[in-house]
Design a protein around this motif. Structure first.
Motif, PDB file in Angstrom:
ATOM      1  N   ALA A  18     -21.414  40.440  74.226  1.00 34.93           N
ATOM      2  CA  ALA A  18     -22.739  41.014  74.468  1.00 34.93           C
ATOM      3  C   ALA A  18     -22.634  42.521  74.665  1.00 34.93           C
ATOM      4  O   ALA A  18     -23.485  43.284  74.184  1.00 34.93           O
ATOM      5  N   ALA A  19     -21.587  42.971  75.361  1.00 29.81           N
ATOM      6  CA  ALA A  19     -21.384  44.403  75.569  1.00 29.81           C
ATOM      7  C   ALA A  19     -21.132  45.114  74.243  1.00 29.81           C
ATOM      8  O   ALA A  19     -21.702  46.183  73.976  1.00 29.81           O
ATOM      9  N   ALA A  20     -20.281  44.532  73.411  1.00 29.27           N
ATOM     10  CA  ALA A  20     -19.999  45.137  72.105  1.00 29.27           C
ATOM     11  C   ALA A  20     -21.251  45.194  71.249  1.00 29.27           C
ATOM     12  O   ALA A  20     -21.521  46.193  70.569  1.00 29.27           O
ATOM     13  N   ARG A  21     -22.025  44.124  71.297  1.00 27.92           N
ATOM     14  CA  ARG A  21     -23.271  44.083  70.522  1.00 27.92           C
ATOM     15  C   ARG A  21     -24.258  45.130  71.021  1.00 27.92           C
ATOM     16  O   ARG A  21     -24.936  45.793  70.232  1.00 27.92           O
ATOM     17  N   LEU A  22     -24.338  45.297  72.349  1.00 30.51           N
ATOM     18  CA  LEU A  22     -25.263  46.276  72.918  1.00 30.51           C
ATOM     19  C   LEU A  22     -24.862  47.688  72.513  1.00 30.51           C
ATOM     20  O   LEU A  22     -25.721  48.499  72.115  1.00 30.51           O
ATOM     21  N   LEU A  23     -23.596  48.005  72.612  1.00 32.03           N
ATOM     22  CA  LEU A  23     -23.136  49.348  72.238  1.00 32.03           C
ATOM     23  C   LEU A  23     -23.402  49.627  70.768  1.00 32.03           C
ATOM     24  O   LEU A  23     -23.871  50.714  70.404  1.00 32.03           O
ATOM     25  N   THR A  24     -23.121  48.666  69.913  1.00 36.53           N
ATOM     26  CA  THR A  24     -23.373  48.845  68.481  1.00 36.53           C
ATOM     27  C   THR A  24     -24.859  49.029  68.207  1.00 36.53           C
ATOM     28  O   THR A  24     -25.266  49.882  67.400  1.00 36.53           O
ATOM     29  N   THR A  25     -25.684  48.258  68.902  1.00 34.83           N
ATOM     30  CA  THR A  25     -27.136  48.369  68.717  1.00 34.83           C
ATOM     31  C   THR A  25     -27.640  49.738  69.159  1.00 34.83           C
ATOM     32  O   THR A  25     -28.503  50.334  68.501  1.00 34.83           O
ATOM     33  N   LEU A  26     -27.111  50.253  70.257  1.00 39.88           N
ATOM     34  CA  LEU A  26     -27.518  51.579  70.723  1.00 39.88           C
ATOM     35  C   LEU A  26     -27.124  52.664  69.719  1.00 39.88           C
ATOM     36  O   LEU A  26     -27.926  53.556  69.406  1.00 39.88           O
ATOM     37  N   VAL A  27     -25.899  52.593  69.218  1.00 44.70           N
ATOM     38  CA  VAL A  27     -25.452  53.589  68.234  1.00 44.70           C
ATOM     39  C   VAL A  27     -26.327  53.524  66.983  1.00 44.70           C
ATOM     40  O   VAL A  27     -26.751  54.557  66.445  1.00 44.70           O
ATOM     41  N   ASP A  28     -26.601  52.320  66.516  1.00 41.73           N
ATOM     42  CA  ASP A  28     -27.441  52.155  65.329  1.00 41.73           C
ATOM     43  C   ASP A  28     -28.855  52.682  65.585  1.00 41.73           C
ATOM     44  O   ASP A  28     -29.435  53.373  64.737  1.00 41.73           O
ATOM     45  N   ALA A  29     -29.420  52.352  66.750  1.00 43.36           N
ATOM     46  CA  ALA A  29     -30.778  52.798  67.059  1.00 43.36           C
ATOM     47  C   ALA A  29     -30.850  54.315  67.118  1.00 43.36           C
ATOM     48  O   ALA A  29     -31.828  54.928  66.654  1.00 43.36           O
ATOM     49  N   GLN A  30     -29.815  54.937  67.668  1.00 41.97           N
ATOM     50  CA  GLN A  30     -29.829  56.398  67.793  1.00 41.97           C
ATOM     51  C   GLN A  30     -29.695  57.113  66.453  1.00 41.97           C
ATOM     52  O   GLN A  30     -29.980  58.311  66.371  1.00 41.97           O
ATOM     53  N   SER A  31     -29.314  56.392  65.426  1.00 38.21           N
ATOM     54  CA  SER A  31     -29.301  57.001  64.097  1.00 38.21           C
ATOM     55  C   SER A  31     -30.701  57.074  63.501  1.00 38.21           C
ATOM     56  O   SER A  31     -30.919  57.747  62.492  1.00 38.21           O
ATOM     57  N   HIS A  32     -31.659  56.405  64.162  1.00 36.79           N
ATOM     58  CA  HIS A  32     -33.042  56.370  63.669  1.00 36.79           C
ATOM     59  C   HIS A  32     -34.041  57.052  64.597  1.00 36.79           C
ATOM     60  O   HIS A  32     -35.051  57.580  64.132  1.00 36.79           O
ATOM     61  N   ARG A  33     -33.793  57.034  65.888  1.00 35.94           N
ATOM     62  CA  ARG A  33     -34.790  57.549  66.823  1.00 35.94           C
ATOM     63  C   ARG A  33     -34.141  57.935  68.141  1.00 35.94           C
ATOM     64  O   ARG A  33     -33.035  57.505  68.454  1.00 35.94           O
ATOM     65  N   ALA A  34     -34.869  58.727  68.886  1.00 36.53           N
ATOM     66  CA  ALA A  34     -34.440  59.106  70.232  1.00 36.53           C
ATOM     67  C   ALA A  34     -35.690  59.455  71.033  1.00 36.53           C
ATOM     68  O   ALA A  34     -36.637  60.027  70.478  1.00 36.53           O
TER      69      ALA A  34
END
Length: 252
Positions: A18-34
């Motif tokens: 779950a931690a790995a998935r959360l970190l990956t999701t955050l990195v991916d999201a930050q490539s689109h918005r902030a």
């Protein structure tokens, strides 16, 4: 909206994944918005997940200055109390992030104090804070990920089976009295707020959760299994271990 169920071997692997998935999701999201907005949860697996985030080198890939952290519910006790989800989250992750995570990005639910004497006062103040980051007309920010634990009775956040808080509408938060799980006073996001999240992740481990997992995933009424009503606008993800998945039907 899609709903996925991912089964892990045990609670430790579940928290790490779950931690790995959360970190990956955050990195991916930050490539689109902030900025991005994440709602944290407490509980054994929820806090273990945050500890795994702290231990992962991938956390350095996240721009924490553009991450805002919220909570799905909180125990209405004084600031610093060991029962507070915030207190546990600080020990597991937030303190380790240090200056990388600006203090103003951490949005704790107001604790019991002379200035905040009731769960309703806390809920109102938290709703105001949420509203300041919401788009016009929305109650809460567009949460990128909203994490939820689940109790053996199927409750999520502090929304318990048969409790009057289940029916709260038109507001982002609710004060909870008479919680069947101590402490009795709490503050919770409402289902209206939870269901506004892009992704809702329900994280559950242990054989004592298996009946509730099966009930929620069989579309049981929210009044009896509140977790059944925890859905995201684009995705609902159930992250469970083998023990919690024991009562699910076998995959074809």
């Amino acid at each position: 909206m899609t709903r996925d169920v991912v089964v892990h071997p045990d609670a430790h692997v579940l928290a790490a994944a779950a931690a790995a998935r959360l970190l990956t999701t955050l990195v991916d999201a930050q490539s689109h918005r902030a900025p991005v907005h994440v709602v944290l949860t407490g509980g054994t697996v929820g806090i273990a997940t945050l500890a795994q985030v702290a231990a992962s080198p991938v956390r350095e890939a996240v721009d924490w200055s553009q991450v805002h952290l919220w909570w799905g519910d909180e125990r209405f006790v004084p600031d610093g109390d060991a029962d507070r989800n915030e207190t546990q989250a600080r020990a597991a992750l937030l303190d380790a992030l240090g200056d990388a995570l600006p203090a103003q990005n951490v949005h704790a639910v107001p604790a019991l104090s002379d200035a905040v004497p009731t769960p309703e006062a806390s809920a109102a103040a938290y709703a105001d804070a949420l509203g300041r980051y919401a788009d016009d007309g929305a109650l809460v920010p567009a949460f990128d990920v909203l994490l939820l634990g689940m109790g053996p009775d199927g409750h999520v956040a502090s929304l318990f089976p048969g409790h009057e808080a289940l029916g709260t509408h038109g507001v982002a938060t609710v004060g909870v009295h008479g919680s069947p799980k101590p402490p009795p006073l709490r503050v919770s996001l409402t289902f209206e707020a939870i269901r506004s999240a892009r992704e809702v992740w329900v994280v559950a481990a242990g054989a004592e959760k298996s009946a509730a997992v099966a009930s929620a995933l069989s579309a049981a009424p929210v009044t009896t299994t509140p977790a059944a009503g925890a859905t995201g606008t684009s995705r609902t993800l159930w992250l469970v271990d083998v023990a919690a998945a024991a009562d699910l039907p076998a995959s074809p």
